[in-house]
Motif scaffolding. Structure first.
Motif, PDB file in Angstrom:
ATOM      1  N   ALA A   1       0.856  -1.189   0.000  1.00  0.00           N
ATOM      2  CA  ALA A   1       0.000   0.000   0.000  1.00  0.00           C
ATOM      3  C   ALA A   1       0.888   1.233   0.000  1.00  0.00           C
ATOM      4  O   ALA A   1       1.808   1.352   0.796  1.00  0.00           O
ATOM      5  N   GLY A   2       0.624   2.151  -0.915  1.00  0.00           N
ATOM      6  CA  GLY A   2       1.456   3.326  -1.028  1.00  0.00           C
ATOM      7  C   GLY A   2       2.607   3.158  -1.994  1.00  0.00           C
ATOM      8  O   GLY A   2       3.064   4.115  -2.583  1.00  0.00           O
TER       9      GLY A   2
ATOM     10  N   ASP B   1      -3.431   3.600 -12.126  1.00  0.00           N
ATOM     11  CA  ASP B   1      -3.412   4.225 -10.803  1.00  0.00           C
ATOM     12  C   ASP B   1      -2.348   5.303 -10.689  1.00  0.00           C
ATOM     13  O   ASP B   1      -2.329   6.045  -9.711  1.00  0.00           O
TER      14      ASP B   1
ATOM     15  N   LEU C   1     -15.568  -0.383  -7.238  1.00  0.00           N
ATOM     16  CA  LEU C   1     -16.436   0.743  -6.872  1.00  0.00           C
ATOM     17  C   LEU C   1     -16.691   0.771  -5.373  1.00  0.00           C
ATOM     18  O   LEU C   1     -17.100   1.797  -4.835  1.00  0.00           O
ATOM     19  N   PHE C   2     -16.453  -0.349  -4.693  1.00  0.00           N
ATOM     20  CA  PHE C   2     -16.725  -0.428  -3.259  1.00  0.00           C
ATOM     21  C   PHE C   2     -15.456  -0.347  -2.413  1.00  0.00           C
ATOM     22  O   PHE C   2     -15.502  -0.584  -1.213  1.00  0.00           O
ATOM     23  N   HIS C   3     -14.322  -0.017  -3.030  1.00  0.00           N
ATOM     24  CA  HIS C   3     -13.098   0.170  -2.254  1.00  0.00           C
ATOM     25  C   HIS C   3     -12.878   1.668  -2.033  1.00  0.00           C
ATOM     26  O   HIS C   3     -12.635   2.404  -2.983  1.00  0.00           O
ATOM     27  N   PRO C   4     -12.976   2.139  -0.770  1.00  0.00           N
ATOM     28  CA  PRO C   4     -12.942   3.587  -0.532  1.00  0.00           C
ATOM     29  C   PRO C   4     -11.625   4.256  -0.895  1.00  0.00           C
ATOM     30  O   PRO C   4     -11.588   5.467  -1.020  1.00  0.00           O
ATOM     31  N   SER C   5     -10.569   3.478  -1.079  1.00  0.00           N
ATOM     32  CA  SER C   5      -9.308   4.096  -1.487  1.00  0.00           C
ATOM     33  C   SER C   5      -9.233   4.316  -2.993  1.00  0.00           C
ATOM     34  O   SER C   5      -8.597   5.266  -3.449  1.00  0.00           O
ATOM     35  N   PHE C   6      -9.863   3.436  -3.768  1.00  0.00           N
ATOM     36  CA  PHE C   6      -9.569   3.387  -5.198  1.00  0.00           C
ATOM     37  C   PHE C   6     -10.788   3.473  -6.120  1.00  0.00           C
ATOM     38  O   PHE C   6     -10.663   3.304  -7.332  1.00  0.00           O
ATOM     39  N   ALA C   7     -11.972   3.736  -5.569  1.00  0.00           N
ATOM     40  CA  ALA C   7     -13.175   3.709  -6.401  1.00  0.00           C
ATOM     41  C   ALA C   7     -13.162   4.777  -7.493  1.00  0.00           C
ATOM     42  O   ALA C   7     -13.810   4.618  -8.528  1.00  0.00           O
ATOM     43  N   GLY C   8     -12.415   5.851  -7.285  1.00  0.00           N
ATOM     44  CA  GLY C   8     -12.319   6.874  -8.333  1.00  0.00           C
ATOM     45  C   GLY C   8     -11.670   6.316  -9.591  1.00  0.00           C
ATOM     46  O   GLY C   8     -12.113   6.585 -10.716  1.00  0.00           O
ATOM     47  N   VAL C   9     -10.628   5.523  -9.395  1.00  0.00           N
ATOM     48  CA  VAL C   9      -9.972   4.880 -10.533  1.00  0.00           C
ATOM     49  C   VAL C   9     -10.957   3.958 -11.251  1.00  0.00           C
ATOM     50  O   VAL C   9     -11.079   3.980 -12.485  1.00  0.00           O
TER      51      VAL C   9
ATOM     52  N   LEU D   1      -8.331  -2.931   4.415  1.00  0.00           N
ATOM     53  CA  LEU D   1      -9.265  -2.142   5.216  1.00  0.00           C
ATOM     54  C   LEU D   1     -10.153  -3.060   6.059  1.00  0.00           C
ATOM     55  O   LEU D   1     -11.285  -3.371   5.675  1.00  0.00           O
TER      56      LEU D   1
ATOM     57  N   HIS E   1     -12.010  -2.581   8.399  1.00  0.00           N
ATOM     58  CA  HIS E   1     -13.280  -1.987   8.798  1.00  0.00           C
ATOM     59  C   HIS E   1     -14.283  -1.920   7.648  1.00  0.00           C
ATOM     60  O   HIS E   1     -15.349  -1.347   7.798  1.00  0.00           O
ATOM     61  N   TYR E   2     -13.946  -2.470   6.486  1.00  0.00           N
ATOM     62  CA  TYR E   2     -14.886  -2.473   5.355  1.00  0.00           C
ATOM     63  C   TYR E   2     -15.186  -3.892   4.897  1.00  0.00           C
ATOM     64  O   TYR E   2     -14.277  -4.647   4.551  1.00  0.00           O
TER      65      TYR E   2
ATOM     66  N   GLY F   1      -6.076   6.751   0.582  1.00  0.00           N
ATOM     67  CA  GLY F   1      -7.222   6.872   1.482  1.00  0.00           C
ATOM     68  C   GLY F   1      -7.411   5.613   2.307  1.00  0.00           C
ATOM     69  O   GLY F   1      -7.144   4.508   1.834  1.00  0.00           O
TER      70      GLY F   1
ATOM     71  N   SER G   1      -8.852   9.920  -2.940  1.00  0.00           N
ATOM     72  CA  SER G   1      -9.568   9.982  -1.663  1.00  0.00           C
ATOM     73  C   SER G   1      -8.603  10.303  -0.525  1.00  0.00           C
ATOM     74  O   SER G   1      -8.949  11.035   0.408  1.00  0.00           O
TER      75      SER G   1
ATOM     76  N   GLY H   1     -14.431  10.051 -12.096  1.00  0.00           N
ATOM     77  CA  GLY H   1     -13.519   9.365 -11.185  1.00  0.00           C
ATOM     78  C   GLY H   1     -13.044  10.293 -10.075  1.00  0.00           C
ATOM     79  O   GLY H   1     -12.961   9.897  -8.900  1.00  0.00           O
TER      80      GLY H   1
ATOM     81  N   THR I   1     -15.894  10.806  -7.612  1.00  0.00           N
ATOM     82  CA  THR I   1     -16.116   9.616  -6.789  1.00  0.00           C
ATOM     83  C   THR I   1     -15.109   9.546  -5.651  1.00  0.00           C
ATOM     84  O   THR I   1     -15.481   9.349  -4.479  1.00  0.00           O
ATOM     85  N   GLY I   2     -13.833   9.706  -5.965  1.00  0.00           N
ATOM     86  CA  GLY I   2     -12.819   9.672  -4.917  1.00  0.00           C
ATOM     87  C   GLY I   2     -12.993  10.799  -3.910  1.00  0.00           C
ATOM     88  O   GLY I   2     -12.743  10.627  -2.715  1.00  0.00           O
TER      89      GLY I   2
ATOM     90  N   LEU J   1     -20.817   4.841   1.144  1.00  0.00           N
ATOM     91  CA  LEU J   1     -19.758   3.844   1.361  1.00  0.00           C
ATOM     92  C   LEU J   1     -18.882   4.238   2.541  1.00  0.00           C
ATOM     93  O   LEU J   1     -18.492   3.376   3.343  1.00  0.00           O
TER      94      LEU J   1
END
Lengths: 335, 335
Positions: free
Chosen positions: A71-72, A190, A222-230, A257, A259-260, B131, B198, B229, B232-233, B278
């Motif tokens: 991550a990162g 990404d 779409l359900f990953h809060p870090s990467f849904a924008g991508v 995550l 917590h998700y 994020g 995000s 995108g 969304t983020g 989300l």
């Protein structure tokens, strides 16, 4: 391009998902891989010979591929030290990490001194366009997922090869570092600047008029809060005619995550179709791909059958069951 | 920071939306702006004195702000020539365009020769985090839109000032070049690498424990195929407790895309709430902001009243009617 044969780096990794780039090359470009590099603490293997740097050079290796992810995407001190040793032995270095090899002065200096090259696979092309959303010719399929690292690239590659085996023109369009190393081209989505996400996909998957298919590698969820924008920009740029939903059963939570929770398959498929309709109102689902590598074969077969019944879609594990049922469904998309 | 007073560039622009950065500074930092630069063909004005470069310098200007925008954000030859003339006269240059001043060798050489500075407002901070979606303390409001450039920044700034006027701690969090120039801080979200969208918002809007609000400037639209995108983020990183939907009535099509219609308000609001849930399941809509600058006042008032009735939400044009009804609704979010 990046000189082969490759020497695949595992380092100290003990996270199967974290070595997916090295594993992808070992699976889809096995003939170009001489061995794997791992430290004593590493509990993973690609099934390739474990070699020292010197043995790899002797076996003909030209490039050490830092095929691990975290991550990162930082270059840790371990990686830097191992890469320096490889450079000293005459190897080029390729990396798909966010932090660039060229931004680590010790690697730059060492590579220059030894006359070898550093390849940052995550450098996107310059002058990517802003997406325009205009309908373009040709059929496109996109893999989408409930989470990161659930099998989207494997599914996409298997679909491309299955179509090609039937004599149907088909191109795998890579959007991540592993896919790019396998295909030799693509865009590291990404790493693209945010305004150009959908435009980058329009760029790598242009109009086609040969009756064939582009098979586009999905990213994130779409359900990953870090990467849904991508994932959103990818859906819009792809204008997919067909979606394949990828999922790994029994995953306890979203990648990275705790917590998700993972989304329900039905919610995830509906959200992807809804988002995709903005640029292709005719999009439809053509299959579900389950990564059942952690299940017993009977349970996997039963789950695929139940999922297929529940959704009215073909459902397979592409690696163990092949993708023929999905191919049959894809071909019904041809008008 | 960027030295003021500012001299605001309009150039040859004839597109009102294209000069939004210059106009934003003229509206929200008017005391720091000495005049505007426009060529004879430019049919727009900020209501500031039209000055030559020499007159601007004589009036005390320290920086020429290239406050114009175009799709793709390129530095045209006109801009380069005008910037060179300004540098020659001793002005610093600030720009929010994607193409960086520092990447144009003529500007770099001229600035170095004259001892002035080039400011690229769209350079994001280094080391933005990925994020993590973890719930954090404090109340946050995000403006979202049916399209780009419908009034999200104006609405956010007016909301921040109205809360501050009531003595409630409130911070405007800028996500675009104009907002950053106005606020003196923020993140140019469309220039952030896609994996960090995000995370960038989590970074600029951290946990707060003073009972106050972060008012986060929205970007793009979930219904804009070029930029969804980013939107969304931004939704996921903001974890908004409250959304304000921004819209410009009578816009014929999505900005820059004649082949895309604007979404219905209800569909747009529902899609934003669904996406926001989300990372914050308790998100709610607290108002609708209409940019009625192209409407007659009576028609604008009637449309706001009808929209308010239809949605059960306060609906205003923040510029002409103020934001008090939305502030009242926001304060009901406080537990």
């Amino acid at each position: 391009m990046i000189p082969s044969p490759y020497f695949l780096y595992l380092g100290h990794s003990n996270d199967e998902i974290g070595i997916k780039t090295s594993r992808g090359l070992a699976v889809f470009r096995r003939e170009d891989c001489v061995g794997e590099f791992r430290h004593d603490g590493c509990g993973l293997t690609l099934g390739l010979p474990r070699l020292t740097i010197e043995q790899a050079v002797a076996a003909g290796a030209k490039t050490l591929v830092l095929g691990i992810a975290n991550a990162g995407g930082k270059l840790g001190e371990d990686l830097v030290q191992d890469a320096l040793a490889a450079i000293e032995a005459g190897l080029n270095i390729a990396s798909g990490l966010h932090q660039r090899l060229r931004d680590e002065p010790r690697l730059v200096a060492a590579a220059q001194a030894k006359g070898v090259s550093l390849f940052d696979v995550r450098d996107p092309a310059h002058d990517l366009p802003v997406g325009n959303g205009e309908r373009r010719a040709g059929k496109r399929l996109l893999t989408v997922g409930t989470d990161c690292s659930v099998g989207k690239m494997y599914t996409t590659l298997h679909l491309a090869r299955a179509l090609q085996a039937r004599g149907i023109p088909a191109d795998f369009r890579a959007t991540g570092q592993t896919g790019i190393l396998i295909a030799g081209a693509g865009v590291p989505l990404d790493a693209v600047v945010a305004d150009f996400i959908s435009g980058a996909i329009e760029y790598i998957s242009p109009a086609r008029n040969d009756g064939g298919w582009d098979l586009i590698e999905g990213q994130g969820s779409l359900f990953h809060p870090s990467f849904a924008g991508v994932s959103t920009g990818l859906l819009h740029g792809a204008q997919p005619d067909a979606l394949v939903l990828c999922h790994e059963p029994n995953r306890p939570h979203m990648r990275g995550l705790p917590h998700y929770q993972l989304p329900r398959l039905a919610d995830c498929l509906e959200a992807n179709l809804r988002t995709a309709r903005l640029t292709n109102p005719d999009v439809k689902a053509v299959g579900i791909a389950l990564n059942t590598s952690k299940m017993m074969p009977e349970a996997a077969a039963q789950l695929c059958a139940e999922t297929s019944d529940a959704f009215g879609l073909p459902c397979v594990d592409p690696v163990t069951m092949g993708v023929e049922p999905i191919i049959e469904r894809i071909l019904t998309c041809e008008a």
